[in-house]
Design an enzyme around this catalytic site. Structure first.
Site, PDB file in Angstrom:
ATOM      1  N   GLY A 128       7.048   5.725   7.644  1.00  0.00           N
ATOM      2  CA  GLY A 128       8.153   6.115   8.024  1.00  0.00           C
ATOM      3  C   GLY A 128       9.028   4.876   8.582  1.00  0.00           C
ATOM      4  N   PHE A 129       8.443   4.095   9.105  1.00  0.00           N
ATOM      5  CA  PHE A 129       8.986   2.694   9.708  1.00  0.00           C
ATOM      6  C   PHE A 129       8.922   1.673   9.001  1.00  0.00           C
ATOM      7  CE2 PHE A 129       7.657   5.310  13.427  1.00  0.00           C
ATOM      8  CZ  PHE A 129       9.041   5.980  13.835  1.00  0.00           C
ATOM      9  N   LEU A 160       0.916  -1.059  -0.091  1.00  0.00           N
ATOM     10  CA  LEU A 160       0.011  -0.099  -0.019  1.00  0.00           C
ATOM     11  C   LEU A 160       0.834   1.357   0.047  1.00  0.00           C
ATOM     12  CD1 LEU A 160      -2.628  -0.887   2.595  1.00  0.00           C
ATOM     13  CD2 LEU A 160      -3.041  -0.679   0.322  1.00  0.00           C
ATOM     14  N   ASP A 207       2.832  13.337  16.181  1.00  0.00           N
ATOM     15  CA  ASP A 207       3.171  13.228  14.734  1.00  0.00           C
ATOM     16  C   ASP A 207       1.922  13.403  14.060  1.00  0.00           C
ATOM     17  OD1 ASP A 207       4.691  13.332  12.461  1.00  0.00           O
ATOM     18  OD2 ASP A 207       5.029  11.165  12.608  1.00  0.00           O
ATOM     19  N   LYS A 248       1.828  -3.412   8.793  1.00  0.00           N
ATOM     20  CA  LYS A 248       2.735  -2.505   8.879  1.00  0.00           C
ATOM     21  C   LYS A 248       3.978  -3.267   9.460  1.00  0.00           C
ATOM     22  CE  LYS A 248       3.947   1.524  11.597  1.00  0.00           C
ATOM     23  NZ  LYS A 248       3.403   2.509  12.542  1.00  0.00           N
ATOM     24  N   PRO A 256       7.453  -0.594   5.141  1.00  0.00           N
ATOM     25  CA  PRO A 256       6.233  -1.037   4.046  1.00  0.00           C
ATOM     26  C   PRO A 256       5.143  -1.483   4.912  1.00  0.00           C
ATOM     27  CG  PRO A 256       7.872  -2.788   4.063  1.00  0.00           C
ATOM     28  CD  PRO A 256       8.428  -1.706   4.920  1.00  0.00           C
TER      29      PRO A 256
END
Ligand SMILES: *[C@@H]1O[C@H](CO)[C@@H](O)[C@H](O)[C@H]1NC(C)=O
Ligand SMILES: *[C@@H]1O[C@H](CO)[C@@H](O)[C@H](O)[C@H]1NC(C)=O
Ligand SMILES: *[C@@H]1O[C@H](CO)[C@@H](O)[C@H](O)[C@H]1NC(C)=O
Ligand SMILES: *[C@@H]1O[C@H](CO)[C@@H](O)[C@H](O)[C@H]1NC(C)=O
Ligand SMILES: *[C@@H]1O[C@H](CO)[C@@H](O)[C@H](O)[C@H]1NC(C)=O
Ligand SMILES: *[C@@H]1O[C@H](CO)[C@@H](O)[C@H](O)[C@H]1NC(C)=O
Ligand SMILES: *[C@@H]1O[C@H](CO)[C@@H](O)[C@H](O)[C@H]1NC(C)=O
Ligand SMILES: *[C@@H]1O[C@H](CO)[C@@H](O)[C@H](O)[C@H]1NC(C)=O
Ligand SMILES: *[C@@H]1O[C@H](CO)[C@@H](O)[C@H](O)[C@H]1NC(C)=O
Ligand SMILES: *[C@@H]1O[C@H](CO)[C@@H](O)[C@H](O)[C@H]1NC(C)=O
Ligand SMILES: *[C@@H]1O[C@H](CO)[C@@H](O)[C@H](O)[C@H]1NC(C)=O
Length: 759
Positions: free
Chosen positions: A443-444, A439, A566, A461, A446
């Protein structure tokens, strides 16, 4: 009278001759008779002579300190029998004791060295054929090796005297044991009595008395040929010895005081109750300052609670949950073993229970690994070494979460019901993490789309190991998000750690499984000219309102009070009805009324959304989230990305643009073309006004989220925002276009972080 004499039998001959006092060596043509004859080391410190210990009438040959007020024997030749070519014979020339060297020397000579070592030297080549240091009695002198010569199969260990009158080998011993990680073990009979813990490069884990000191140097050598402990004099004038004392079951270090002309004890082990071997049983931790001293390790419970509560700790503790794998960090434990490679090594083998550095000097190196239960664990106030113990993965999550919850929520424990997904299930659901299922890249790591067998759609994630989201962030997110239930927050369905599921094969990987959001994230729509058309003004207003309620829930209504840190368009996901769902709690912070300011390290977040006090001073609070929300609203209205608070080009600074528009009362400049038609000008002006209140420079001027939600929903007059103060800002605040976490991280070293007490 049977006068024993000490002889050198070289090349199968023996001669007994008179011998005078004071020489330090004898050769095969000489012998040493009981009587006045002694052998004295060159420095005059040690003397080899016949003596009778204590009340005993027996005569023994031994080495003692010369010219001492009280006899201090450091070595006894014939405490037990052996045969060979350095011998004590009686008057009938029958051998009472001899060394057992196989080589016949050409020119043997026996010499008492300054160290107190009695050696049989072959004068042809200077080799030692035999030395008393290889056969210690109850005393370790500086220069002596305590431990193994593996080539010769020789184990040098200290064995106490039976009593002060009888130098025969007692039952109290001290030596290096090689099983697992070599360490020094004290035994009473055959039972372990005390152990040092393994060598860690600067000391022995469990021997806090062994530290760099002004009196002696020490080392622990472990290689394929030898494994031994040794200490050496720092000053040759010092006199030191270590003695095994069976009378009091203690090993004592003595130093000679010239002032008092006596031996002083400066260290002894065991020191206290906690040094008792395996006192607390398996996985029991001995803490001398606690009452009772034995405590089960975290995530362990007494094996037999009744006995444990009756202070019988021998049965030890068992894991609350059976083991699959995962280490936990027990700081400051006397432990067993040796980090990254070591860890991998341990994880590769499912029977590995724990690991640790063997050398903590210079950052740590070496690897010690434990198989089987850990026993004899002791916690020291500030010494000791970290060991990493495997526990069930689900255990860690629960415990970590509870711990954090404890800290954050007045000690109230909550049950965490987070399903662990099997890795194979995730592999199936995502077609083996197929590129077609990807998708996007957060930041951490795929994010993949997947479908579980029951048809449920999920987003996975997959946190890459070098993603920067460490275990802390992972646990943070897992813990926070599972506690949260709100229609404007993304729902976490579970997590998966493949290290455990596949045992030791795959190393470590962590995954978070969320409900699938078919319409991706807000940034996907608002910053794209075509897709933005699908978001008319009423929808945008709904999104703004939904986000506001989500944040309000985080700040106030959830049991944990959370600062997201964030908030940004890409962290707002959209469900099939385009309802906004806040996601990505990796850097969120909980706060409670007794939370202390911490050196929590890094300023994280995304630059365009960061409140000035957070970006420059690392200060975050609910009001820094309010700032980010204000920026987000301006982005949603305008379809423009925020370039950051300090962007030097005023016409690109979204706040300045908004200010100008609000002042001029003409919003059409700001509004995204695609929502202009559907726009309700009064709603729009209100939104701009509210965002200007949210992005005010000083956190105390910004409204709380409760007020923001009320203002969005109401029609009452709003307070006037302060004019942005940075309009004419000059100086070093010019920054590159920072919108990614990566760039941000490069800045974080320069920024300090502290936590603001919420009101
Ligand atoms: C050691 O030697 C002395 C003198 O010959 C003798 O009396 C004693 O019994 C010996 N000890 C042992 C254990 O043989
Ligand atoms: C030494 O050997 C002699 C003769 O074999 C024996 O009588 C004596 O008991 C032994 N002593 C020790 C301490 O083993
Ligand atoms: C002497 O050494 C030999 C060979 O190393 C060994 O077989 C024998 O048992 C030893 N004898 C004694 C009394 O230690
Ligand atoms: C030495 O020999 C004499 C005479 O044979 C004997 O009486 C004595 O007992 C022996 N001594 C020892 C210690 O064997
Ligand atoms: C062992 O300890 C007792 C009691 O403190 C003491 O009298 C004795 O000398 C000690 N023995 C040795 C070998 O140090
Ligand atoms: C942890 O222990 C539970 C039993 O309490 C077990 O069902 C589970 O499989 C273990 N965890 C893992 C990841 O294997
Ligand atoms: C794990 O370690 C044990 C103990 O060293 C060893 O016996 C076993 O073969 C190892 N297993 C694997 C899979 O390496
Ligand atoms: C998944 O991918 C890995 C590596 O690409 C491969 O080794 C494995 O066999 C695949 N498994 C399945 C079930 O396709
Ligand atoms: C959002 O997702 C739903 C379900 O997939 C879809 O029907 C709808 O068209 C999407 N909306 C937009 C604006 O893409
Ligand atoms: C600021 O940005 C605008 C729009 O991109 C541009 O036209 C203008 O030249 C820029 N001004 C400066 C000083 O860079
Ligand atoms: C605009 O929004 C306000 C407040 O929500 C509402 O009262 C008003 O009727 C709306 N105007 C139009 C033209 O829809």
């Amino acid at each position: 009278m049977n006068m024993p004499s000490f002889s050198v039998i070289g090349a199968n001959f023996l001669l007994l001759l008179g011998f005078s006092v004071g020489l330090d060596s004898i050769s095969p043509l000489q012998s040493m008779k009981d009587g006045d004859e002694t052998l004295v080391s060159g420095n005059g410190r040690f003397e080899l002579s016949f003596f009778s210990p204590g009340l005993s009438k027996n005569r023994y040959l031994g080495i003692q300190y010369k010219n001492m007020p009280a006899t201090t024997v450091v070595w006894v030749a014939n405490r037990s029998n052996s045969t060979g070519n350095l011998a004590i014979v009686n008057a009938n020339n029958s051998v009472v004791w001899s060394t057992n060297t196989t080589t016949g020397a050409k020119r043997p000579v026996v010499q008492l060295l300054d160290s107190g070592n009695l050696v049989l030297i072959d004068q042809e080549d200077g080799n030692y054929l035999w030395q008393s240091f290889d056969y210690p009695s109850d005393t370790l002198l500086p220069g002596m090796k305590l431990g193994w010569d593996l080539k010769r199969g020789l184990n040098r260990r200290l064995i106490s005297w039976r009593s002060a009158d009888d130098p025969a080998p007692g039952d109290f011993t001290w030596g290096v044991e090689l099983e697992g990680n070599p360490e020094l073990v004290m035994r009473k009979g055959t039972a372990k009595f005390y152990r040092s813990g393994p060598w860690n490069g600067i000391g022995l884990n469990g021997g806090p008395d062994l530290k760099p000191n002004p009196v002696f140097d020490y080392d622990f050598v472990s290689n394929k040929d030898e494994v031994y402990y040794i200490n050496t004099y720092k000053y040759s004038s010092a006199m030191l010895r270590m003695v095994m004392n069976q009378t009091i079951n203690s090993r004592q270090r003595y130093a000679w005081s010239k002032e008092t002309k006596s031996w002083g004890i400066y260290a002894s082990v065991p020191r206290d109750y906690c040094d008792t071997y395996a006192l607390c049983g398996a996985y029991g931790n001995c803490i001398i300052s606690s009452m009772p001293v034995c405590q089960c390790l975290d995530k362990f419970s007494p094996r037999v609670p009744d006995r444990w509560n009756a202070l019988d700790w021998t049965q030890g503790c068992v894991r609350n949950k059976p083991l699959t794998a995962k280490e936990m960090d027990l700081s400051n434990m006397k432990g067993t073993m040796n980090l990254e490679e070591c860890r991998n090594k341990c994880l590769q083998n499912c029977s590995c229970m724990a690991y640790s550095n063997t050398d903590v000097s210079g950052g740590g190196s070496g690897c010690a690994i434990w198989f089987g239960d850990l026993i004899d664990i002791r916690q020291y106030p500030a010494e000791g070494q970290d060991i990493y113990i495997r526990v069930n993965a689900s255990e860690i999550e629960i415990a970590e979460s509870n711990r954090r919850t404890d800290q954050n929520n007045d000690g109230r424990k909550d049950e965490l019901e987070l399903p662990l997904f099997e890795f194979t299930r995730i592999v199936d659901a995502t077609s083996n993490f197929s590129i077609h299922k990807k998708l996007g890249e957060g930041g951490f790591g795929p994010v993949y789309r997947g479908t579980l067998q029951d048809g449920q759609e999920i987003a996975v994630k997959r946190l890459s190991r070098d993603s920067g989201q460490g275990l802390n962030e992972f646990m943070n997110e897992v813990m926070l998000i599972t506690k949260l239930q709100h229609r404007n927050l993304v729902k976490l369905l579970g997590c998966c750690m493949i290290r455990y599921e596949l045992h030791c094969i795959h190393g470590e990987e962590r995954m978070l499984i969320y409900e699938y959001m078919p319409n991706k994230s807000l940034d996907y729509f608002i910053f794209d000219q075509t897709r933005s058309k699908q978001l008319d003004w009423p929808k945008r207003f709904d999104v703004i309102y939904g986000i506001a309620r989500g944040i309000l829930y985080l700040h106030q209504d959830s049991r944990l009070r959370i600062i997201h840190r964030d908030l940004k368009a890409s962290n707002v996901l959209l469900d099939e009805e385009m309802n906004p769902k806040i996601s990505d709690f990796g850097v969120a912070k909980t706060f409670g009324k007794d939370q202390t300011v911490g050196n929590t390290g890094r300023v994280v977040g995304t630059f365009g959304y960061m409140a000035p006090e957070y970006a420059t001073d690392g200060l975050f609070s609910v009001k820094s989230d309010v700032f980010s929300f204000g920026i987000l609203v301006l982005e949603i209205i305008s379809g423009r990305k925020s370039k950051g608070f300090f962007h030097p080009n005023n016409s690109l600074n979204i706040i300045l643009v908004a200010w100008r528009i609000w002042k001029e009362g003409n919003p059409s400049d700001l509004v995204d073309a695609s929502s202009r038609e559907s726009c309700n000008t009064s709603e729009l002006m209100r939104c701009i006004h509210i965002s200007l209140l949210c992005v005010q420079q000083h956190p105390e001027d910004r409204p709380g989220m409760e007020t923001v939600v009320m203002m969005l929903g109401g029609e009452n007059a709003l307070p006037l925002p302060r004019e942005p103060e940075f309009i004419n800002h000059e100086g070093p605040l010019e920054l590159p276009d920072l919108s990614s976490n990566e760039l941000l991280r490069s800045l974080t070293n320069k920024l300090t972080v502290s936590l603001v007490q919420p009101r």
